[in-house]
Design a protein around this motif. Structure first.
Motif, short mmCIF file in Angstrom:
data_model
loop_
_atom_site.label_atom_id
_atom_site.label_comp_id
_atom_site.label_asym_id
_atom_site.label_seq_id
_atom_site.Cartn_x
_atom_site.Cartn_y
_atom_site.Cartn_z
N HIS A 172 15.90 29.87 -27.98
CA HIS A 172 17.08 29.43 -27.24
C HIS A 172 18.24 29.40 -28.20
N GLY A 173 19.33 29.00 -27.72
CA GLY A 173 20.47 28.93 -28.63
C GLY A 173 21.13 30.28 -28.77
N PHE A 174 22.22 30.23 -29.43
CA PHE A 174 23.11 31.37 -29.54
C PHE A 174 22.60 32.35 -30.59
N PRO A 175 22.46 33.63 -30.28
CA PRO A 175 22.05 34.57 -31.32
C PRO A 175 23.17 34.74 -32.35
N HIS A 176 22.79 34.74 -33.63
CA HIS A 176 23.81 34.80 -34.68
C HIS A 176 24.01 36.19 -35.24
N SER A 177 23.07 37.08 -34.99
CA SER A 177 23.26 38.47 -35.41
C SER A 177 22.49 39.34 -34.43
N ILE A 178 22.63 40.67 -34.54
CA ILE A 178 21.91 41.50 -33.58
C ILE A 178 20.42 41.55 -33.90
N PHE A 179 20.04 41.08 -35.13
CA PHE A 179 18.62 41.02 -35.46
C PHE A 179 18.08 39.61 -35.33
N ASP A 180 18.81 38.76 -34.66
CA ASP A 180 18.37 37.39 -34.45
C ASP A 180 17.52 37.34 -33.19
N SER A 181 16.55 36.44 -33.19
CA SER A 181 15.81 36.23 -31.96
C SER A 181 16.74 35.63 -30.92
N GLY A 182 16.44 35.89 -29.66
CA GLY A 182 17.29 35.35 -28.61
C GLY A 182 16.49 35.23 -27.34
N SER A 183 17.20 35.18 -26.24
CA SER A 183 16.53 35.13 -24.94
C SER A 183 17.50 35.67 -23.91
N THR A 184 16.93 36.08 -22.79
CA THR A 184 17.80 36.44 -21.67
C THR A 184 17.49 35.46 -20.55
N ILE A 185 18.31 35.52 -19.53
CA ILE A 185 18.10 34.63 -18.40
C ILE A 185 16.71 34.86 -17.82
N ALA A 186 16.40 36.12 -17.59
CA ALA A 186 15.12 36.44 -16.96
C ALA A 186 13.95 36.02 -17.84
N SER A 187 14.05 36.26 -19.15
CA SER A 187 12.94 35.91 -20.03
C SER A 187 12.78 34.40 -20.11
N THR A 188 13.87 33.67 -20.11
CA THR A 188 13.80 32.22 -20.16
C THR A 188 13.08 31.68 -18.93
N ILE A 189 13.48 32.19 -17.77
CA ILE A 189 12.86 31.72 -16.53
C ILE A 189 11.36 32.03 -16.55
N ALA A 190 11.03 33.27 -16.93
CA ALA A 190 9.63 33.68 -16.91
C ALA A 190 8.80 32.84 -17.88
N ASN A 191 9.38 32.51 -19.02
CA ASN A 191 8.65 31.76 -20.03
C ASN A 191 8.41 30.32 -19.64
N GLU A 192 9.38 29.73 -18.97
CA GLU A 192 9.35 28.27 -18.86
C GLU A 192 9.01 27.74 -17.49
N PHE A 193 9.01 28.61 -16.49
CA PHE A 193 8.90 28.04 -15.16
C PHE A 193 7.59 27.29 -14.95
N THR A 194 6.51 27.85 -15.50
CA THR A 194 5.22 27.18 -15.29
C THR A 194 5.15 25.86 -16.03
N GLU A 195 5.94 25.71 -17.07
CA GLU A 195 5.85 24.49 -17.87
C GLU A 195 6.94 23.50 -17.52
N ALA A 196 7.81 23.88 -16.61
CA ALA A 196 8.92 23.00 -16.29
C ALA A 196 8.42 21.84 -15.43
N THR A 197 8.23 20.71 -16.06
CA THR A 197 7.73 19.57 -15.31
C THR A 197 8.86 18.67 -14.85
N GLY A 198 9.80 18.43 -15.75
CA GLY A 198 10.91 17.55 -15.40
C GLY A 198 11.77 18.16 -14.30
N GLU A 199 12.36 17.31 -13.52
CA GLU A 199 13.20 17.77 -12.42
C GLU A 199 14.40 18.54 -12.95
#
Lengths: 316, 299
Positions: free
Chosen positions: A256-283
């Motif tokens: 998460h967080g802002f990518p600082h270079s083009i070789f920095d790890s990052g995320s996209t909207i779609a990847s974030t949703i796919a990664n976290e939806f099953t674990e999203a417990t809090g409202e």
């Protein structure tokens, strides 16, 4: 004379009922589509509302995404989405044009068609396959042979250092963009090829007849001739890159967080949703993810709207 | 009416040729065979074309008129598998086989008299492309390029010459005037060429073709998609143009051939059955087949 006259009895009885039914069926099909669309938008708005209410505009500007403290700012995934889509398009567009031009203009006829079909098949490879290949093959290779040398040779503090810094594991914004580019490349090439083939042979011949070289014909005649379609294909490619989930999730690093270079790890909207939806417990976590979904929807919608707008100005 | 049986011409079929004087020819096909892959579609065709005349090619569909026309500027080279055997001579140079001749033609073109000042740097594959610039072509359907009327006309010129704005303006106006289109488009030169009517588009294509000052202008049924008024205008234009250019026109319209051409060639199943001055060919055809065709007994 009488042969032409239509007698009452010769008129075939028509089923007015069937006609009405047919119309109603078409109408309800269209209505259903609109209703489904409206339903999606409404549920996204309702589901994401708590997040918008709590974080306000900060949801778009903050890059802090912390399920533990329940603070959600989506700037990281939003920027990641835009950067990966844009980078992949920059890489894929010239290549796709090149492939299509080669197939239509230069490729010997007997092999042009098989290659064209192969390109179309490539466009149909499931994205998870690209994702796996990206993670197991491309990312390690890239880390070893591109990223590492670049990072090692960059002087600390120089522009290179800033541009290329990051953990050299190959899972980053740039590799994700390249995988995206590889994914949309066959798709765009296939549509470009179809598009170029719609240019009438006589127009091409007329251009050659004036003494054009193949390059001049393509640049000045063929591409302008299908300019409408070219914009359309670009937008389709962009739309696909924006929404692509699986392959990107595999390889972007999911930070998460802002990518600082083009070789920095990052995320996209779609990847974030796919990664976290099953674990999203809090409202609030769920609400933030749904809100992300709405943002992606709006971005894609905006891309299509802009395409339409551009195309309207293109009418001859 | 159509009960005349049409058999393939045999070796012994009568062929008549009344050719113009050799020194007046600008382009000439000699013993030309043409193949689409393995299918032969021209059989030893001769076509002498006299300078500053209109030469018409007539004959039933599929007789090879268009093929012959397409051979004259080698547009068929775009399609692998199509090839020609024989000679096509432009100003004494065989442009079908002899690379040196192509070279000579090209060199002459770049130092030639007409609109040249400063030929641009040599271009890839330029032998053939420059040849095509000397033999212009107008097609059955109008083929305006997706650009403004002005740019359509300027396009070919720009490929070969650097021109100042005012020079280019003059060339565009001159070409449009010669194509009898200037008065209709002079106020909308920046509008797209695709917005014109069919007849105007066709004359735009003529203007575009003559802007590069070709020696020969080939027209493949240029009026078949036009209404009678546009056709009349186009014919008038062609009659004017023959003062400066040499024109070869393929037409299905016998009256058109009779009206505007100086020489006519009648083709049938890939052979040139009869070639001669238009008046003779129509009023006093020598071959039986020609007689049948021009009197409407078949075709």
């Amino acid at each position: 004379m009488t042969a032409l006259a239509v007698s009452e009895t010769s008129i075939k009885p028509r089923n007015a009922w069937g006609e009405t039914l047919f119309r109603a069926a078409c109408f309800s099909a269209a209505t259903l589509l609109m209703a489904a669309l409206a339903g999606v938008v409404i549920s996204l708005v309702i589901g994401g509302w708590p997040a918008f209410k709590t974080f306000g505009f900060g949801f778009f500007t903050s890059s802090e995404w912390n399920p533990v403290t329940e603070v959600y700012g989506a700037a990281g995934p939003i920027v990641g989405t835009l950067i990966t889509a844009f980078l992949s398009l920059v890489v894929a567009l010239p290549l796709a044009l090149g492939v299509a031009v080669f197939l239509v203009e230069f490729c010997p006829k007997p092999i042009a068609n098989p290659i064209g079909v192969a390109v179309e098949l490539l466009a149909g490879i499931p994205s998870i396959v690209y994702g796996m290949w990206g993670l197991f093959v491309f990312a390690p290779w890239f880390a070893q042979h591109v990223q590492l040398p670049l990072v090692m040779n960059a002087e600390p503090g120089s522009w290179m250092d800033k541009l290329f810094s990051g953990v050299p594991n190959g899972a980053n914004i740039f590799t994700a963009s390249m995988i995206l580019a590889i994914m949309i490349l066959p798709y765009m090439s296939a549509v470009f090829r179809e598009l170029f083939m719609t240019v009438p042979a006589q127009v091409r011949e007329a251009a050659y007849g004036l003494g054009c070289t193949p390059f001049e014909v393509i640049r000045s005649i063929i591409v302008p001739y299908v300019s409408k379609g070219v914009i359309g294909v670009i937008m389709l490619g962009l739309g696909r890159a924006l929404g692509e989930t699986m392959a990107v999730t595999f390889i972007i690093g999911n930070a998460h967080g802002f990518p600082h270079s083009i070789f920095d790890s990052g995320s996209t909207i779609a990847s974030t949703i796919a990664n976290e939806f099953t674990e999203a417990t809090g409202e609030m976590h769920t609400a933030a993810l749904v809100a992300l979904g709405l943002v992606l929807f709006l971005i894609t919608f905006a891309v299509l709207a802009v395409a339409r707008l551009l195309l309207r100005g293109q009418k001859h | 009416m159509n009960d005349v049986s049409i058999a393939a011409p045999t070796q012994a079929e009568e062929q008549y040729m009344v050719a113009p004087a050799r020194e007046n020819l600008v382009i000439e096909a000699r013993k030309l065979d043409f193949f689409y892959g393995k299918n032969q579609s021209l059989y030893g065709v001769d076509l002498p074309v006299e300078r500053n005349k209109i030469t018409a090619l007539i004959g039933p569909s599929g007789c090879g008129k268009s093929t012959l026309l397409r051979a004259l500027n080698r547009i068929y080279d775009l399609y692998p598998g199509q090839h020609a055997v024989g000679r096509i001579v432009l100003d004494g140079n065989d442009m079908l086989t002899d690379r040196k001749s192509l070279q000579r033609l090209r060199d002459r073109n770049s130092t030639g008299a007409t609109v040249d000042e400063e030929p641009q740097a040599s271009r890839a594959g330029s032998d053939l492309t420059q040849l095509r610039a000397r033999v212009g072509m107008v097609f059955q359907k109008p083929t305006p390029f997706p650009m403004s009327i002005y740019d359509n006309v300027a396009f070919g010129v720009k490929l070969y010459h650097r021109k100042s704005k005012s020079e280019m303006d003059a060339i565009v106006e001159r070409s449009l005037r010669r194509a009898a289109l200037w008065d209709e488009v002079k106020d909308k030169l920046n509008k797209s060429g695709l917005g014109l009517s069919g007849g105007q588009q066709q004359r735009l294509c003529v203007a575009r073709g003559i802007a590069v000052e070709p020696e020969v202008l080939l027209l493949d049924e240029p009026a078949s998609a036009l209404d009678p008024i546009s056709t009349a205008k186009l014919e008038e234009t062609l009659m004017e143009l023959k003062r400066d250019f040499t024109i070869v026109i393929v037409t299905h319209n016998l009256q058109q051939a009779a009206r505007i051409s100086d020489y006519t060639g009648f083709m049938f199943l890939g052979k040139m059955i009869e070639f001669g001055p238009t008046e003779d060919l129509f009023s006093n055809p020598r071959a039986q087949r020609t007689r049948d065709y021009v009197t409407g007994r078949f075709g």
